[in-house]
Motif scaffolding. Structure first.
Motif, PDB file in Angstrom:
ATOM      1  N   GLY A 172     -46.553 -10.074  19.530  1.00  0.00           N
ATOM      2  CA  GLY A 172     -44.776  -9.844  20.328  1.00  0.00           C
ATOM      3  C   GLY A 172     -44.822 -11.398  20.533  1.00  0.00           C
ATOM      4  N   SER A 173     -43.937 -10.938  22.236  1.00  0.00           N
ATOM      5  CA  SER A 173     -43.798 -11.981  22.627  1.00  0.00           C
ATOM      6  C   SER A 173     -44.794 -12.653  23.737  1.00  0.00           C
ATOM      7  CB  SER A 173     -42.391 -12.128  22.993  1.00  0.00           C
ATOM      8  OG  SER A 173     -42.034 -10.668  24.180  1.00  0.00           O
ATOM      9  N   GLU A 174     -45.822 -11.364  23.950  1.00  0.00           N
ATOM     10  CA  GLU A 174     -46.520 -11.317  25.233  1.00  0.00           C
ATOM     11  C   GLU A 174     -48.255 -12.155  24.715  1.00  0.00           C
ATOM     12  OE1 GLU A 174     -46.799  -9.157  27.912  1.00  0.00           O
ATOM     13  OE2 GLU A 174     -44.750  -9.608  27.167  1.00  0.00           O
ATOM     14  N   ILE A 175     -48.498 -12.593  25.630  1.00  0.00           N
ATOM     15  CA  ILE A 175     -49.421 -12.821  25.375  1.00  0.00           C
ATOM     16  C   ILE A 175     -50.639 -11.896  26.391  1.00  0.00           C
ATOM     17  CG2 ILE A 175     -51.616 -15.094  26.208  1.00  0.00           C
ATOM     18  CD1 ILE A 175     -49.233 -16.622  25.083  1.00  0.00           C
ATOM     19  N   ILE A 176     -51.772 -11.855  25.216  1.00  0.00           N
ATOM     20  CA  ILE A 176     -53.113 -10.864  25.425  1.00  0.00           C
ATOM     21  C   ILE A 176     -53.896 -11.487  25.260  1.00  0.00           C
ATOM     22  CG2 ILE A 176     -51.355  -8.922  25.137  1.00  0.00           C
ATOM     23  CD1 ILE A 176     -53.028  -8.956  22.166  1.00  0.00           C
ATOM     24  N   SER A 177     -55.103 -10.982  25.556  1.00  0.00           N
ATOM     25  CA  SER A 177     -56.680 -11.300  24.778  1.00  0.00           C
ATOM     26  C   SER A 177     -57.337 -10.089  24.147  1.00  0.00           C
ATOM     27  CB  SER A 177     -57.567 -11.831  26.360  1.00  0.00           C
ATOM     28  OG  SER A 177     -58.118 -10.798  27.124  1.00  0.00           O
ATOM     29  N   VAL A 178     -58.363 -10.582  23.299  1.00  0.00           N
ATOM     30  CA  VAL A 178     -59.103 -10.112  22.430  1.00  0.00           C
ATOM     31  C   VAL A 178     -60.224 -10.742  22.572  1.00  0.00           C
ATOM     32  CG1 VAL A 178     -56.665  -9.564  20.738  1.00  0.00           C
ATOM     33  CG2 VAL A 178     -57.822 -11.245  20.344  1.00  0.00           C
ATOM     34  N   LYS A 179     -61.128  -9.428  21.618  1.00  0.00           N
ATOM     35  CA  LYS A 179     -62.629  -9.561  21.942  1.00  0.00           C
ATOM     36  C   LYS A 179     -62.815 -10.734  21.133  1.00  0.00           C
ATOM     37  CE  LYS A 179     -64.836  -5.426  23.272  1.00  0.00           C
ATOM     38  NZ  LYS A 179     -65.312  -4.220  23.070  1.00  0.00           N
ATOM     39  N   LEU A 180     -63.592 -11.796  21.097  1.00  0.00           N
ATOM     40  CA  LEU A 180     -63.772 -12.935  20.505  1.00  0.00           C
ATOM     41  C   LEU A 180     -64.269 -11.904  19.286  1.00  0.00           C
ATOM     42  CD1 LEU A 180     -66.284 -15.680  21.836  1.00  0.00           C
ATOM     43  CD2 LEU A 180     -63.522 -15.778  21.197  1.00  0.00           C
ATOM     44  N   ALA A 181     -65.516 -10.573  19.069  1.00  0.00           N
ATOM     45  CA  ALA A 181     -65.575 -10.273  17.967  1.00  0.00           C
ATOM     46  C   ALA A 181     -65.245  -9.753  17.116  1.00  0.00           C
ATOM     47  CB  ALA A 181     -66.740  -9.464  18.433  1.00  0.00           C
ATOM     48  N   ASN A 182     -64.063  -9.336  17.831  1.00  0.00           N
ATOM     49  CA  ASN A 182     -62.390  -8.942  16.558  1.00  0.00           C
ATOM     50  C   ASN A 182     -61.500  -9.699  16.059  1.00  0.00           C
ATOM     51  OD1 ASN A 182     -63.430  -6.752  17.499  1.00  0.00           O
ATOM     52  ND2 ASN A 182     -62.026  -6.009  19.198  1.00  0.00           N
ATOM     53  N   ALA A 183     -61.632 -10.564  16.816  1.00  0.00           N
ATOM     54  CA  ALA A 183     -60.754 -12.043  16.271  1.00  0.00           C
ATOM     55  C   ALA A 183     -61.360 -12.694  14.904  1.00  0.00           C
ATOM     56  CB  ALA A 183     -60.413 -12.908  17.870  1.00  0.00           C
ATOM     57  N   ILE A 184     -62.768 -12.996  15.167  1.00  0.00           N
ATOM     58  CA  ILE A 184     -63.188 -13.208  13.934  1.00  0.00           C
ATOM     59  C   ILE A 184     -63.307 -12.326  13.251  1.00  0.00           C
ATOM     60  CG2 ILE A 184     -64.325 -15.441  15.128  1.00  0.00           C
ATOM     61  CD1 ILE A 184     -66.695 -13.233  14.974  1.00  0.00           C
ATOM     62  N   SER A 185     -63.073 -11.377  12.827  1.00  0.00           N
ATOM     63  CA  SER A 185     -63.433 -10.166  12.423  1.00  0.00           C
ATOM     64  C   SER A 185     -62.241  -9.886  10.554  1.00  0.00           C
ATOM     65  CB  SER A 185     -63.099  -9.386  12.127  1.00  0.00           C
ATOM     66  OG  SER A 185     -62.093  -8.357  12.673  1.00  0.00           O
ATOM     67  N   LYS A 186     -61.240 -11.077  10.870  1.00  0.00           N
ATOM     68  CA  LYS A 186     -60.155 -10.510   9.543  1.00  0.00           C
ATOM     69  C   LYS A 186     -59.084 -11.347   9.391  1.00  0.00           C
ATOM     70  CE  LYS A 186     -57.775  -6.936   7.722  1.00  0.00           C
ATOM     71  NZ  LYS A 186     -56.990  -5.789   8.290  1.00  0.00           N
ATOM     72  N   GLN A 187     -59.007 -11.912   8.937  1.00  0.00           N
ATOM     73  CA  GLN A 187     -58.327 -12.973   7.901  1.00  0.00           C
ATOM     74  C   GLN A 187     -57.051 -12.924   8.293  1.00  0.00           C
ATOM     75  OE1 GLN A 187     -59.240 -15.123   4.441  1.00  0.00           O
ATOM     76  NE2 GLN A 187     -59.452 -17.452   5.151  1.00  0.00           N
ATOM     77  N   LYS A 188     -56.049 -13.346   8.411  1.00  0.00           N
ATOM     78  CA  LYS A 188     -54.702 -12.993   7.956  1.00  0.00           C
ATOM     79  C   LYS A 188     -54.332 -13.344   6.999  1.00  0.00           C
ATOM     80  CE  LYS A 188     -51.558 -14.369  10.461  1.00  0.00           C
ATOM     81  NZ  LYS A 188     -51.081 -14.549  12.227  1.00  0.00           N
ATOM     82  N   LEU A 189     -53.626 -12.763   5.672  1.00  0.00           N
ATOM     83  CA  LEU A 189     -53.370 -13.491   4.927  1.00  0.00           C
ATOM     84  C   LEU A 189     -51.677 -12.619   4.238  1.00  0.00           C
ATOM     85  CD1 LEU A 189     -56.557 -12.672   2.425  1.00  0.00           C
ATOM     86  CD2 LEU A 189     -55.402 -15.294   3.282  1.00  0.00           C
ATOM     87  N   VAL A 190     -51.170 -13.728   3.456  1.00  0.00           N
ATOM     88  CA  VAL A 190     -49.645 -13.331   3.102  1.00  0.00           C
ATOM     89  C   VAL A 190     -49.801 -11.436   2.486  1.00  0.00           C
ATOM     90  CG1 VAL A 190     -47.601 -13.665   1.958  1.00  0.00           C
ATOM     91  CG2 VAL A 190     -48.615 -15.484   3.614  1.00  0.00           C
ATOM     92  N   LYS A 191     -49.327 -10.524   3.089  1.00  0.00           N
ATOM     93  CA  LYS A 191     -49.109  -9.275   1.919  1.00  0.00           C
ATOM     94  C   LYS A 191     -47.748  -9.575   1.381  1.00  0.00           C
ATOM     95  CE  LYS A 191     -51.129  -6.917   5.755  1.00  0.00           C
ATOM     96  NZ  LYS A 191     -50.566  -7.424   6.705  1.00  0.00           N
TER      97      LYS A 191
END
Ligand code: F6P
Length: 366
Positions: A326-345
């Motif tokens: 959204g408009s917030e900066i958060i942090s995620v685990k590196l392991a989760n960050a690489i788990s999925k590619q974001k594609l256009v639905k």
């Protein structure tokens, strides 16, 4: 008691994009203000293996906010776990991750900020499992990381595409031509989708929606019949026809992903011209999308990412990547960050909006 962070390393890995310098500045300035010295590691992970560093002082990061490229250099061939060693013209892939770790320890680094795309985050994750204290910052013009709503660099690339399409529009209309514009994005269609909408493309072809040749021909012919004697086609480098394959330019074994995409624009133009009789031309935007100054949006996002990354370091929250939700900066685990590619639905709001204003994706079933 937690030990205080005294010295960190910072590197930029993978393909460059506008906003990298803004992140380096966003990390370094607050680091200095908190008594932390910053080692710039040159040419991405390559520098971590080969031991190439420079100390970053305030003067080095002053005035770089709007500069494209990266003052640290980058490389997409320096994966310590997939290191290309060349002997007598032959390439052998070896693991040099232990040397990278040895350098990190030897330089007395308390943490490393790794700025990069999915390839860099993958390496960062593996390095963090080996004991390195890493914080990741996501970049890529492709915007294909699921863990963050946006990566910096994307907005700047979309700006270039939008401007190019505006320019192609006037010349297409003057000469009654079909103009095909090939854009980057690897296996994701975000640049073509967003750039195509912003630049008023009539047809947008993306990897997530394999296209039908006849639907493409019909669209340009229909426009002609209605008196619009020109068309703009924005095609992602990873787009392909139904039952067709990716068009590639070259393979480079030294890279983690060896495929170099390119050529679909020329192919689409040839097919349109020979099947509709309309005059077509191709423009390949290539690295223009990665060069030059970041847009104001990317400068702001990069600054937020950089300053939040150094906060994570100071709080010793390692093995994480900063992200935008959204408009917030958060942090995620590196392991989760690489788990999925974001594609256009197919039901993405941008796809629906484009369809509503008459854009064709070369598919009847949307
Ligand atoms: O990931 C960024 C990107 O620009 C892709 O869109 C493109 O396919 C690739 O990098 C090009 O890489 P290179 O500059 O190594 O040819």
């Amino acid at each position: 008691m937690k030990t205080k962070i005294k010295r960190i390393g910072i590197l930029t890995g993978g393909g460059d994009c506008p906003g990298l310098n803004a992140v380096i500045r966003g990390v370094t300035k607050p680091a200095h203000d908190n008594g932390i010295s910053v080692f710039g590691i040159l040419d991405g992970f390559e520098g971590l293996v080969n031991g190439k560093t420079i100390e970053l002082y305030n003067k080095d990061v002053s005035g770089i906010l709007g500069k494209g490229g990266t003052i640290l250099g980058s490389s997409n061939k320096g994966d310590p776990f997939h290191w290309p060693e060349e002997t007598n013209g032959k390439i052998k892939i070896v693991d040099r991750s232990k040397e990278a770790l040895k350098n990190y320890d030897g330089w007395g680094l308390d943490a490393l900020v790794a700025i990069g795309g999915d390839g860099t985050m993958n390496i960062a994750h593996k390095m963090s499992l080996m004991g390195m204290n890493i914080v990741g910052v996501p970049k890529t013009i492709d915007n294909d990381l699921e863990a963050t709503d946006l990566t910096f660099g994307h907005d700047s690339a979309v700006y270039v595409v939008s401007e190019a399409l505006d320019r192609l529009h006037t010349t297409a209309s003057a000469h009654h031509r079909v103009m095909v514009c090939e854009v980057m994005g690897r296996y994701a269609g975000w640049i073509a989708l967003n750039g195509g909408i912003a630049g008023g493309a009539d047809i947008i072809l993306i990897p997530e929606i394999p296209f039908n040749w006849n639907t493409v021909y019909e669209k340009v012919l229909q426009r002609n019949m209605r008196g619009k004697r020109f068309s703009l086609v924005c095609v992602a480098e990873g787009a392909r026809p139904k039952n067709g394959s990716l068009i590639t330019k070259a393979k480079d074994k030294r890279r983690t992903d060896p495929i170099q995409l390119g050529g679909i624009g020329e192919y689409v133009a040839k097919m349109i011209s020979s099947n509709t009789g309309l005059e077509t031309r191709t423009t390949v935007l290539g690295h223009l999308q990665r060069g030059g100054s970041p847009t104001p949006f990317d400068r702001i996002l990069s600054t937020k990412f950089g300053t939040n990354a150094i906060q994570l370091v100071m709080k010793r929250q390692f093995g994480r990547m900063v992200a935008l939700k959204g408009s917030e900066i958060i942090s995620v685990k590196l392991a989760n960050a690489i788990s999925k590619q974001k594609l256009v639905k197919q039901k993405d709001q941008a796809v629906l909006a484009a369809l509503s204003v008459g854009v064709s994706f070369g598919s009847e079933k949307l």
